[in-house]
Every structure is written in structure tokens, then in C-alpha cells.
Design an enzyme around this catalytic site. Sequence first.
Site, short mmCIF file in Angstrom:
data_model
loop_
_atom_site.label_atom_id
_atom_site.label_comp_id
_atom_site.label_asym_id
_atom_site.label_seq_id
_atom_site.Cartn_x
_atom_site.Cartn_y
_atom_site.Cartn_z
N ARG A 104 40.01 37.32 43.72
CA ARG A 104 41.27 37.84 44.27
C ARG A 104 41.21 39.35 44.36
NH1 ARG A 104 44.93 34.49 46.45
NH2 ARG A 104 45.24 33.29 44.54
N HIS A 120 41.90 36.75 54.13
CA HIS A 120 40.78 36.46 53.24
C HIS A 120 39.49 36.90 53.93
CE1 HIS A 120 43.39 34.39 50.63
NE2 HIS A 120 43.01 33.14 50.79
N CYS A 130 42.84 27.32 52.36
CA CYS A 130 42.73 28.46 53.27
C CYS A 130 41.29 29.01 53.37
CB CYS A 130 43.67 29.58 52.84
SG CYS A 130 43.64 29.93 51.07
N ARG A 182 43.95 15.93 49.81
CA ARG A 182 42.76 16.42 50.55
C ARG A 182 41.51 15.60 50.28
NH1 ARG A 182 43.77 22.69 49.16
NH2 ARG A 182 45.40 23.11 50.69
N GLY A 226 59.37 29.08 51.71
CA GLY A 226 58.19 29.71 51.11
C GLY A 226 57.42 30.58 52.09
N GLN A 239 39.74 37.42 48.43
CA GLN A 239 40.96 36.75 48.86
C GLN A 239 42.23 37.57 48.65
OE1 GLN A 239 39.02 32.53 47.55
NE2 GLN A 239 41.15 32.40 48.16
N SER A 266 66.38 25.90 46.50
CA SER A 266 66.48 26.72 47.71
C SER A 266 67.41 26.12 48.76
CB SER A 266 65.09 26.91 48.32
OG SER A 266 64.27 27.66 47.46
N VAL A 322 54.35 30.25 53.29
CA VAL A 322 53.68 29.49 54.35
C VAL A 322 54.73 28.85 55.27
CG1 VAL A 322 52.19 27.51 54.85
CG2 VAL A 322 51.61 29.07 52.98
N SER A 377 48.60 37.17 49.19
CA SER A 377 49.61 36.31 49.82
C SER A 377 49.30 34.84 49.62
CB SER A 377 49.75 36.63 51.31
OG SER A 377 48.52 36.44 51.96
#
Lengths: 348, 348
Positions: B245, B252, B132, B103, B16, B159, B44, B18, B162
Site C-alpha cells: 500500500r 494501482h 482490483c 470469486r 460507498g 496500491q 446508511s 465503489v 482508495s
Amino acid sequence: MEKKQSFHVAVVGATGAVGEQMLQTLESRNFPMEKLTLLSSKRSAGKTIVFKGQELTVQEATPESFEGVDIALFSAGGSVSKALAPEAAKRGAIVVDNTSAFRMDEHTPLVVPEVNEADLQTHNGIIANPNCSTIQMVVALEPIRQQYGLKKVIVSTYQAVSGAGAAAVQELHNQARAMLNGEQPEADILPVGALDKHYPIAFNAIPQIDKFEDNGFTFEEMKMINETKKIMHMPELEVAATCVRLPVVAGHSESVYIEIEQEGVTADELRALLANAEGIVLQDNPAEQEYPMPLYAAGKNDVFVGRIRKDLNNDKGFHLWIVSDNLLKGAAWNSVQIAERLVKLGLV
Amino acid sequence: MEKKQSFHVAVVGATGAVGEQMLQTLESRNFPMEKLTLLSSKRSAGKTIVFKGQELTVQEATPESFEGVDIALFSAGGSVSKALAPEAAKRGAIVVDNTSAFRMDEHTPLVVPEVNEADLQTHNGIIANPNCSTIQMVVALEPIRQQYGLKKVIVSTYQAVSGAGAAAVQELHNQARAMLNGEQPEADILPVGALDKHYPIAFNAIPQIDKFEDNGFTFEEMKMINETKKIMHMPELEVAATCVRLPVVAGHSESVYIEIEQEGVTADELRALLANAEGIVLQDNPAEQEYPMPLYAAGKNDVFVGRIRKDLNNDKGFHLWIVSDNLLKGAAWNSVQIAERLVKLGLV
């Protein structure tokens, strides 16, 4: 005296981005004109423009150009307005000036018809059209102020490139093409043509619109702060602004936090209020992913409001997202609208 | 027991956007690895990736993949983390999870090393990497909180695409090309792939990132609000967010208004504080048109701060403009940085 029914209108800056929109708006609104005079700098004089199927030649603007003119719409830069708007007014024209030249002058009303139409009565020959980013915000804030009172405004803007003129739009397109081809973009205009440093706007965001003042705010930010207070007749209103240029062609967006005076107001009440307010289209249905966006506001006269939320910490705090076409309600349409109100009120 | 000097690292979601940045960061930081295992979904698996000149084959992630792994960097979506992060932890790996899965779990530390490195000590096998847009903001706010106290934060974001993955970047490019050619853009991904409506992001701004909650805020906005409080250990902090966005590829930006506790602080004092803070590059010189911009922050690990101004109405109010690469400090770099700190602190 019989009330005049048809008018001699002059457009100063007829070949610019806003001038073009003014002409389209005069045409689409079928503004009652007996004569249309197109004026510009010496450089652009001689160009021809088609209005209602008729070819008109643009003439160099001089003091004498305004003899017999009833309404003069100015959008040719502050220095032109400073030099020629008083000359036009002296000759009996009412000037609607879209530059910053007279906005903060205490004898010049600064007017957004939905907000302070009554100020038109006090004009001394010149009426100032506010800054684009200010206009759309006060249209959304005024019904709230009337109903619930208004104490504080903190706005972050997302501003389109067309606000910097047609050449800036062309540069955005050229930069985007270059970058999509893996080439280095050239930057000669933004953020401020007259300053030394220029940055690409394509695929970027530039937190500078206009020059900086000594307090660290830009002129654009101080315009939003000072003009909002003047238009709303609230010198005590707390306003802060951060103005940012985006790679968007047309349509300014604003993320606005407000604090009202009244307690216990709900977001639904705010929505109902704005849904019925003049000049506003409410687009606020999260379940249907409905909210304002610049790509869809472009070409329309309305101010679009959505993303209305009550602050999670402050009972008097609300968040709004306000979008409008910066060349229309932000400039050309607000100017023509002022002219229409002058006619309606018998002031011309 | 002798302290381990070199580690078996697994990257989950290696193919991916990231994951790719995680591998580049592990390489550029020369992270001490005895072995690198690349994991992904079944789809993948089988792809090859070159790391430090060596070709590695990506394997399908299963519970057994984590046998012998010391550190597992997860960035393959919340459902993968929920299923496999506990399996990895059970087998003795320390997970650094870049999804939102854990989180807000009270037993999982949520860590930005510049802010709350000490929370790493309390991990139970899983450490969460924040959202992010949250990370770059708290890096800038923490030195201010320490020095002057912090009461209120109102942020409007700008933002990059990506953050929605490599396919969204491709779509932005395709849309921009189409619109430059006067064609209608196709939109299939933004704002949220899984939802019904999609809007073009090229030459537009979309005020929706992630789905909506019932309170009218988006998940992204609530992440910023809740994660900021958790990372800074300030449940009482007043935070509000509006997330938007932009047609920006990487980086960002954030327009942030804060209220601090201490009176009489100047913008210059804030600048001096941030100029010496960890992880921050101060870019704040209006006279030289120096301020952060996403196009220039892209590819760098730092958090860039500028446009620092004292509010004109509130002695305790300040405005800041914060920019950082959302895939680096916002994701890959923060994750690898956590891994480095785990090594430094002898926690792995």
C-alpha cells in the site's frame, strides 16, 4: 611505522543532504579525527557548519585542499569526483566516493563492508560507495549467497525522495500541501532535474529514476544490475530491476524475488540465517503484523528484512521485502563504515 | 420473446466509494435503465443521492428489495453479498458482485470482459468481479498469452489507499497534514481496520494488504494468484505476488515480470501487440519520459501499460509497468462493463 590513531578527514559536498548525514555519522560514531575539513562547490563555500559544538567554515574544494588529508569522503556529484578524487588520491588521501563516477571502474573497488570488505585491500586511492538501492539489497543477499548459492534476482524498488536531494524533499512537501488545499502542484525536479519533463511525486509513483539507457532500463536500474554483480563477484548472476520513486521522504523499500542454488531450503531457515547476519535486523512476524516500513527505518543504520516467503511454484524461489534509510546505509553510513574498516585494517 | 431494451438496476452499497463510482459510470455510460434502486446497510438507509438530476433515497437492502430487479451490482462487503446475492438471484436478478464472496466458487464465473467474456454464458445468477489489482494485470497479460503463451508472472504492486475505502483516503489526508505540520500522525484504519495494529500510510509504504494466510502471503496476494489463474483458465500458470500500500489516493501500479512460451519475441513486438489490445492504452516512450503513473490514470477507465523491457538474461522474460484506476477498471467500470456485455449478449 607506528600505526596512525587519528586522522585528517575531508568531507566534499558537506552542505548537501548526504554530506550532512556523513557529518552526523562521523560525530555519532566518534570517528577518530585530528582534523576535519569541510569542502564544497564555490557556491556553497563560506557557509558554516557546527560539528561537535565547534563552528567550521566550508571551503571551496580545489586540488590543494587535499594536502595532508588522510580520508576524503566525496558526495558532491559525479563531475566533482571525476575532477578532484584523483587529485586527492595523488596527494595521499584515500577517497571514499559516494558518486557513480568510479563505481564500474575495474581498478576501483566497490565496497559494502558486510559483503566484500576484503576488496578494500586492492584500492588504488579511491574506493567507490555503491548506489543506495544496491547496498541494502546486497547486504540481505550476501548471507543467502554464502549459505545457499544465488542464481537470480528480480527487484522492484519503492524509493524515497531524499535520494534526489533536499530540494526534492522540499518539493514533495510543497506539492502535498498544495494538493491537500485543492491546488495544482508544481513540479520542477523529479524524476530528473536535468530532463525536460517533471511530474509531481506527491500522491503519485514515478517509474523513472535517472535517465533512460537505449535498452529501456534506466541508469538507476542498470546500476543495481551491474553493481550487484561487481560487489558480489558474480558476473554470471541474473539480475533485473525496476526502479520507482514514491512520495516517501526517507527509506528505500525493495520487493525482491530470488532463486537460490540449493534445493529444499525453508523460509524459516532463511529467517534464521538473516536474523544472525551482520547489519541486518529481521522484522518478519506476520501474526504480529511485523515487517519493515520506510517510516520506521528512517534514521537507522540497519537493513531491515521481512515478508520472507517461499515461492509457491519454485522450490528454489523466495520473496523478500528489504528496507533501509537510503541516506544512511545507502550513503553516509556505508561511507563512514568503509572509513572505519580502512582504519581497522590498517589501510590508512 | 422480445429482447428487453431497458432494465431495472439495483446498486447495493450505493453510499460507498465503489458504489459512488458505479453510479457515475452508469450515468456516464448512459446505461439503459427503466428503474434504479439504491440499496445499503440499515445504517446508511435514508440518505439521498442525485442521479441524472433526480434525487433518489437509499433503502435498506433486504431479500425483498430484489423483486423485479434485472441486474444487481453489489459492492457492500463480502458478508452482505453472501447473505443477499443468492436472494437476488433467486428472484431473477443477475448479480454482478464486487466482493470476494463468490470469486473462487466453481459455479460462479469470474469475469474481466477483455479476457473471458465467454464465461458470462455459464452464470448461475451470480457473476463475480475480480479483485482490483488482478483485473488490470490480466487485461495486460491476456493479449500476450494469446499471442505468445504465458508461463510465469511475478508482480509487485503499488496500491492506492482508495482501495481501502473513503475513510482511508481521509485518514491519508489527515496524516499528511499532521506530518507536514510536524505533528504525529494518527492511524486507525490501515493496513487492515479489523486488526490490532495500524500504521500511518502518509509518507510511508505498508507491505500488507488484507490479513495474512499461514503461508506468509496476504489474502490480497493470494487473490491475485488464484484469481489470475481462474480468469485466464490457466491453473498451471506460475504466479507470485507482493502487495504494497502506498500514499497514493487513486490508481494501482504494478511492476510485473513475465515469462512467455515463445522464443525470440522483441519488446517492440510486445508494444505493438498491446497498443492494439482492447482496454489498453500504451504509454511507453522513454525518450519522451512517457510511462503510466497513478496520478494521471485516476478517473480513467483504461489500463495503462509502459516500461516494457526485454529481460537482460532470459530471452522469454519481459518487464512491464501496469497502472489503472482501482475504483474504475478495478471495480465500478468492470462491473458496469459486465452488465453492458450481459445486455449485448442477451443474457439479461
